[in-house]
Design a protein around this motif. Structure first.
Motif, PDB file in Angstrom:
ATOM      1  N   TYR A 112      60.398  24.953 -34.157  1.00 29.67           N
ATOM      2  CA  TYR A 112      60.548  25.558 -35.487  1.00 29.67           C
ATOM      3  C   TYR A 112      61.581  26.740 -35.385  1.00 29.67           C
ATOM      4  CZ  TYR A 112      56.082  23.393 -37.359  1.00 29.67           C
ATOM      5  OH  TYR A 112      55.355  22.580 -38.136  1.00 29.67           O
ATOM      6  N   HIS A 142      57.621  21.794 -42.528  1.00 27.84           N
ATOM      7  CA  HIS A 142      57.898  23.304 -42.974  1.00 27.84           C
ATOM      8  C   HIS A 142      56.339  24.024 -42.942  1.00 27.84           C
ATOM      9  CE1 HIS A 142      58.735  26.684 -46.350  1.00 27.84           C
ATOM     10  NE2 HIS A 142      59.077  26.952 -45.083  1.00 27.84           N
ATOM     11  N   GLN A 143      56.482  24.830 -42.068  1.00 30.91           N
ATOM     12  CA  GLN A 143      55.049  25.732 -41.987  1.00 30.91           C
ATOM     13  C   GLN A 143      55.050  27.076 -42.723  1.00 30.91           C
ATOM     14  OE1 GLN A 143      52.604  27.551 -38.221  1.00 30.91           O
ATOM     15  NE2 GLN A 143      53.834  25.538 -37.832  1.00 30.91           N
ATOM     16  N   VAL A 144      53.917  27.061 -43.474  1.00 30.51           N
ATOM     17  CA  VAL A 144      53.786  28.378 -44.490  1.00 30.51           C
ATOM     18  C   VAL A 144      52.396  28.815 -44.312  1.00 30.51           C
ATOM     19  CG1 VAL A 144      55.575  27.722 -45.678  1.00 30.51           C
ATOM     20  CG2 VAL A 144      53.437  26.717 -46.602  1.00 30.51           C
ATOM     21  N   TYR A 202      49.228  27.243 -42.571  1.00 28.24           N
ATOM     22  CA  TYR A 202      48.853  28.188 -41.363  1.00 28.24           C
ATOM     23  C   TYR A 202      47.784  29.174 -42.376  1.00 28.24           C
ATOM     24  CZ  TYR A 202      52.306  31.974 -41.916  1.00 28.24           C
ATOM     25  OH  TYR A 202      53.007  32.799 -42.405  1.00 28.24           O
ATOM     26  N   HIS A 230      61.078  30.286 -36.580  1.00 25.02           N
ATOM     27  CA  HIS A 230      59.969  30.802 -36.907  1.00 25.02           C
ATOM     28  C   HIS A 230      59.815  31.672 -38.288  1.00 25.02           C
ATOM     29  CE1 HIS A 230      55.943  32.617 -35.108  1.00 25.02           C
ATOM     30  NE2 HIS A 230      55.676  32.568 -36.187  1.00 25.02           N
ATOM     31  N   ARG A 231      60.949  32.450 -38.340  1.00 21.23           N
ATOM     32  CA  ARG A 231      61.247  33.240 -39.641  1.00 21.23           C
ATOM     33  C   ARG A 231      62.707  33.158 -39.876  1.00 21.23           C
ATOM     34  NH1 ARG A 231      57.288  35.738 -42.702  1.00 21.23           N
ATOM     35  NH2 ARG A 231      55.370  35.709 -41.451  1.00 21.23           N
ATOM     36  N   SER A 256      60.073  27.377 -41.009  1.00 21.37           N
ATOM     37  CA  SER A 256      58.820  28.284 -41.051  1.00 21.37           C
ATOM     38  C   SER A 256      58.880  29.316 -41.811  1.00 21.37           C
ATOM     39  CB  SER A 256      58.027  28.420 -39.726  1.00 21.37           C
ATOM     40  OG  SER A 256      56.655  29.032 -39.652  1.00 21.37           O
ATOM     41  N   ASN A 257      58.039  29.665 -42.957  1.00 23.64           N
ATOM     42  CA  ASN A 257      58.364  30.837 -43.768  1.00 23.64           C
ATOM     43  C   ASN A 257      59.472  30.708 -44.357  1.00 23.64           C
ATOM     44  OD1 ASN A 257      55.667  31.974 -42.756  1.00 23.64           O
ATOM     45  ND2 ASN A 257      56.815  32.126 -40.884  1.00 23.64           N
ATOM     46  N   LYS A 301      57.889  27.670 -31.696  1.00 23.44           N
ATOM     47  CA  LYS A 301      58.516  28.213 -32.667  1.00 23.44           C
ATOM     48  C   LYS A 301      59.437  29.423 -31.829  1.00 23.44           C
ATOM     49  CE  LYS A 301      54.768  28.133 -35.914  1.00 23.44           C
ATOM     50  NZ  LYS A 301      53.698  28.127 -34.813  1.00 23.44           N
ATOM     51  N   GLY A 308      61.733  21.999 -37.231  1.00 21.24           N
ATOM     52  CA  GLY A 308      60.806  22.580 -38.273  1.00 21.24           C
ATOM     53  C   GLY A 308      61.299  23.980 -38.710  1.00 21.24           C
ATOM     54  N   ASP A 319      49.684  23.727 -32.051  1.00 17.69           N
ATOM     55  CA  ASP A 319      50.968  24.621 -32.491  1.00 17.69           C
ATOM     56  C   ASP A 319      50.636  25.954 -31.934  1.00 17.69           C
ATOM     57  OD1 ASP A 319      52.783  25.183 -35.022  1.00 17.69           O
ATOM     58  OD2 ASP A 319      51.606  26.927 -34.814  1.00 17.69           O
TER      59      ASP A 319
END
Length: 257
Positions: free
Chosen positions: A95, A148-150, A175, A97-98, A127-128, A64, A125, A34
């Motif tokens: 992703y 979904h990355q958090v 993460y 990213h935000r 994220s956040n 991302k 994806g 990642d």
């Protein structure tokens, strides 16, 4: 892209500056790497992957797009730049990213879908995101959310996001699972680690790995820590121990917006 394609423990690469770390990780068995535009590690990941004997198709590569590049033209431009740094024709996960700054779901997400349809990204994806932001994204996207990355660790447990992931069938990618080096300072985790003759870090990873729909991406640089994080998959916590960590009520978010 679905949960079966993401191993329980992958490698977060923020701060890694040596391609040899990536090469070692792949030799040890990591199959999910990642990175992100803002990390500055895409070149390192790409060089490590190129040096490795592990076939490209066996490794999930995720990057991302940063918050200042989420207008459609910037999405296309910076993704091409990411691929150039990675030395790849495509990534498996791309992703947002935000969802801040230049993010506009009605404009940003269709640009990501164009890249997916072109084969540049295997899955989209997020994220956040909050639950409300996830729902907006689901309404815009034609395809399901790929991941979904958090932030997720014993001191910050976004259960509403985990519930949403389970309800809609995508993996939650945790993460900072080791609480940014604070795992040993968490009394409940330290006590469980002592009972198992394990490290607090291993307990954090085993706790997350036992959760349905959760995978995790701890960062490590040394071969010993890389190996230890993978070995944590084999540590089994009993239900009472997992519930003890679940019940921690502190909400120490390390990376707020």
């Amino acid at each position: 892209m679905n949960q079966r394609e993401l191993p329980p423990v992958g490698l977060g690469t923020m701060g890694i500056d040596d391609p040899a770390v990536i090469e070692t990780a792949l030799e040890l068995g990591y199959r999910h790497l990642d990175t992100a535009q803002i990390y500055g590690t895409e070149t390192v990941v790409g060089e490590g992957l190129a040096r490795s004997a592990v076939p490209r198709e066996d490794v999930t590569i995720a990057t991302k797009v940063w918050a200042d590049s989420l207008a459609p033209d910037d999405v296309r431009r910076t993704t091409a730049e990411s691929l150039d740094r990675l030395g790849l024709e495509s990534v498996d996960l791309l992703y947002v990213h935000r969802p801040v700054e230049t993010y506009d779901p009605e404009r940003t997400l269709p640009a990501f879908e164009e890249l997916r349809d072109a084969g540049t990204a295997g899955g989209i994806g997020l994220s956040n995101f909050s639950v409300a932001e996830l729902e907006t994204a689901r309404a815009v996207l034609d395809a399901p959310i790929a991941a979904h990355q958090v932030e997720f660790h014993p001191l910050f447990q976004p259960e509403d996001l985990l519930v949403h992931a389970r309800e809609h069938g995508y993996p939650l990618v945790a993460y900072s699972p080791l609480a940014n080096g604070r795992a040993g300072e968490i009394d409940e985790v330290a006590a469980i680690a002592a009972a198992h003759d394990a490290t607090p870090e291993a307990v954090c990873l085993a706790w997350l790995a036992a959760k349905e729909s959760v995978v995790t991406i701890p960062k490590a640089s040394s071969a010993a820590h890389l190996r230890a994080n993978l070995d944590a998959r084999d540590l089994e916590l009993d239900p009472a121990e997992r519930e003890r960590i679940d019940a921690i009520e502190r909400t120490d978010e390390l990376f707020p917006e």
